[in-house]
Design a protein around this motif. Structure first.
Motif, PDB file in Angstrom:
ATOM      1  N   LEU A   1       0.788  -1.167  -0.099  1.00 54.32           N
ATOM      2  CA  LEU A   1      -0.130   0.006   0.095  1.00 54.32           C
ATOM      3  C   LEU A   1       0.886   1.236  -0.056  1.00 54.32           C
ATOM      4  O   LEU A   1       1.827   1.198   0.842  1.00 54.32           O
ATOM      5  CB  LEU A   1      -0.837   0.027   1.186  1.00 54.32           C
TER       6      LEU A   1
ATOM      7  N   PHE B   1      -3.044  -0.105  -4.014  1.00 55.81           N
ATOM      8  CA  PHE B   1      -2.906  -1.106  -3.781  1.00 55.81           C
ATOM      9  C   PHE B   1      -2.020  -1.910  -4.718  1.00 55.81           C
ATOM     10  O   PHE B   1      -2.588  -1.926  -5.942  1.00 55.81           O
ATOM     11  CB  PHE B   1      -3.968  -2.101  -3.358  1.00 55.81           C
TER      12      PHE B   1
ATOM     13  N   VAL C   1      -0.552   0.840   8.835  1.00 54.56           N
ATOM     14  CA  VAL C   1      -1.476  -0.249   8.830  1.00 54.56           C
ATOM     15  C   VAL C   1      -1.706  -1.055  10.186  1.00 54.56           C
ATOM     16  O   VAL C   1      -0.389  -1.298  10.754  1.00 54.56           O
ATOM     17  CB  VAL C   1      -1.450  -1.117   7.665  1.00 54.56           C
TER      18      VAL C   1
ATOM     19  N   THR D   1      -8.751  -1.648   4.375  1.00 54.29           N
ATOM     20  CA  THR D   1      -7.934  -2.227   3.356  1.00 54.29           C
ATOM     21  C   THR D   1      -8.479  -3.525   2.560  1.00 54.29           C
ATOM     22  O   THR D   1      -8.044  -3.978   1.466  1.00 54.29           O
ATOM     23  CB  THR D   1      -6.578  -2.554   3.870  1.00 54.29           C
TER      24      THR D   1
ATOM     25  N   ARG E   1     -11.216  -1.914   0.261  1.00 58.03           N
ATOM     26  CA  ARG E   1     -10.403  -0.911  -0.479  1.00 58.03           C
ATOM     27  C   ARG E   1     -11.292   0.275  -0.447  1.00 58.03           C
ATOM     28  O   ARG E   1     -11.475   0.875  -1.586  1.00 58.03           O
ATOM     29  CB  ARG E   1     -10.065  -1.494  -1.764  1.00 58.03           C
TER      30      ARG E   1
ATOM     31  N   LEU F   1       0.583  -4.936   3.799  1.00 59.88           N
ATOM     32  CA  LEU F   1      -0.612  -5.569   4.487  1.00 59.88           C
ATOM     33  C   LEU F   1      -0.409  -7.109   5.078  1.00 59.88           C
ATOM     34  O   LEU F   1       0.559  -7.768   4.389  1.00 59.88           O
ATOM     35  CB  LEU F   1      -1.766  -5.459   3.614  1.00 59.88           C
TER      36      LEU F   1
END
Length: 465
Positions: A131, A142, A171, A190, A193, A465
């Motif tokens: 990200l 992404f 994150v 996430t 999205r 992520l």
């Protein structure tokens, strides 16, 4: 510069003269010339209403004609097709769906890969997705890191609008990303999205603008327990603030004064202190998370001569988990090791000899530092420094300026953003295989070169992520 330079820097010597830049502030806000010459608003969108599914009452004792049943069926299908579930806040941008993977960008390519927007429900975001904060397009992108995270056949998946000129991001374990923009801190789900909130700053930062010196959030970090987010807020022309956000209520709960242009924010391993690295005041501010009391610690291994026009200022830091010290790289020559308990700074030698920005620590303690490129005629080009805990360094050449770096959970791969806060950036990520550094000695072999992925628009901050 060809190949990887391997230098044992376990010695305590420091290379280079101790000078502060006294040059004139250039278009990007740093001094012109080399150091050896001495110069060196959120508009909330309404949530989309969820359409109720209508049901037709069946007439008692009357057999419907086939044509009527057909018409009712078509009507119900049409209504169902328009039924959606609205998020907490309708995303200001688009929700993307996966695209066909890209092949790695050709060497030197500056093409922007922008995912096609879609309103269809996205598939869940895979673990390991990158990200990045797109400083040039008000979005986060992404990015599929490719086969086995290697960059091969990787590329952008989707972009989501978050707010003006996003800079840093972080994150949490719950999968929510917190993005520092000029308008406020955006919260992104996430998995879906989608932007689900935009938290305005308490600090008055003036008109919302773009560019290197824009006001608003810069560095950002999460508390170890995930209950608070800390964001450094730049106030053009003055000292900045550190704002504390409750992650449950998504509200700013406290502020504390810090130095000028808080490029980076880090948290102590025990969560008791937050550190703002203040670029334009040559210092780090330690903030007690319970009392909000602050302590200023100067970090200026070249001195403070030149003031705002100097290149020789702190940019990014990392916190060493075993002892809580902060590591701040300077110019590929000096690594400032700051003990936050005493405020004492010791200097260790570095060897990349290039202006440096982003930094990250691998799980084994290896320090990764991004070299943005030369600021003087005697400097080396852009690079990634890979510094082992014992001080031995390998220098990986990069094509063009880069800004920040993240490292995979297993420590095998580094992802370096090409955005850069000044001119000369490129729209992509360079992927470096840290397990194959010996192979990089032969960069004439194409398979040994770091892989460049076209992704995002002037990407700065990066997270995995």
């Amino acid at each position: 510069m060809t190949g990887v330079r391997g230098v044992d820097v376990r010695g305590s010597g420091v290379r280079g003269v101790d000078v502060g830049g006294s040059g004139v502030r250039g278009s990007g806000g740093h001094a012109t010339g080399g150091r050896r010459a001495g110069a060196r608003a959120v508009r909330p969108t309404a949530a989309r209403p969820t359409a109720a599914r209508p049901t037709a009452a069946r007439p008692t004792g009357v057999r419907a004609a086939p044509i009527r049943r057909l018409a009712l069926g078509l009507l119900a299908a049409a209504l169902l097709a328009g039924c959606t579930t609205a998020p907490t806040e309708a995303a200001p941008g688009t929700t993307g769906t996966p695209n066909a993977p890209n092949t790695p960008a050709a060497s030197g390519s500056t093409a922007t890969a922008t995912p096609a927007p879609s309103r269809s429900a996205p598939t869940p975001t895979p673990q390991g997705t990158l990200l990045v904060a797109d400083f040039g397009s008000d979005t986060v992108t992404f990015v599929d890191p490719g086969r086995g995270g290697s960059g091969r056949n990787g590329g952008p998946i989707a972009s989501v609008e978050v707010g003006t000129a996003p800079y840093g991001l972080v994150v949490g374990e719950d999968g929510r990303a917190w993005v520092a923009t000029a308008e406020g801190v955006a919260v992104v789900d996430t998995q879906r999205r989608t932007r689900i909130a935009l938290i305005p700053y308490e600090t008055e930062t003036g008109p919302v603008t773009t560019g290197e010196y824009r006001g608003g959030g810069m560095g950002i970090a999460l508390a170890p327990d995930g209950q608070h987010v800390y964001v450094g807020v730049n106030v053009p022309g003055g000292n900045g603030t550190l704002e504390v956000i409750d992650t449950a209520t998504r509200e700013v709960t406290a502020t504390a004064g810090v130095g000028r242009r808080p490029f980076d924010v880090d948290v102590s391993p025990d969560g008791r202190e937050v550190y703002a690295t203040n670029h334009d005041s040559f210092d780090v501010t330690a903030v007690d998370t319970d009392t909000l009391r602050t302590r200023r610690m100067e970090v200026a291994p070249y001195g403070t001569e030149g003031g705002l026009g100097s290149w020789l200022k702190p940019h990014y830091a990392v916190v060493r988990p075993q002892d809580g010290t902060l590591l701040l790289p300077f110019e590929g020559e000096r690594l400032a090791v700051l003990d936050p308990r005493s405020g004492k700074v010791t200097i260790e030698r570095m060897t990349a000899d290039t202006h440096q920005h982003g930094a990250a620590l691998a799980p084994d303690g290896t320090l990764l530092v991004v070299g943005t490129g030369p600021i003087g005629s005697a400097d080396e080009g852009p690079s990634l420094t890979v510094r082992a805990p014992d001080g031995e360094e390998r220098i990986v050449p990069l094509e063009g300026p880069h800004e920040d770096v993240a490292v995979s959970a297993d420590g095998s791969t580094a992802y370096v953003t090409g955005g850069f806060t000044r001119d000369g950036y490129w729209n992509g990520i360079t992927v470096v295989d840290l397990d194959s550094l010996d192979d990089l000695d032969d960069l004439n072999n194409e398979k040994n070169k770091p892989i460049r992925l076209s992704a995002g628009n002037r990407p700065l901050g990066i997270a995995i992520l």
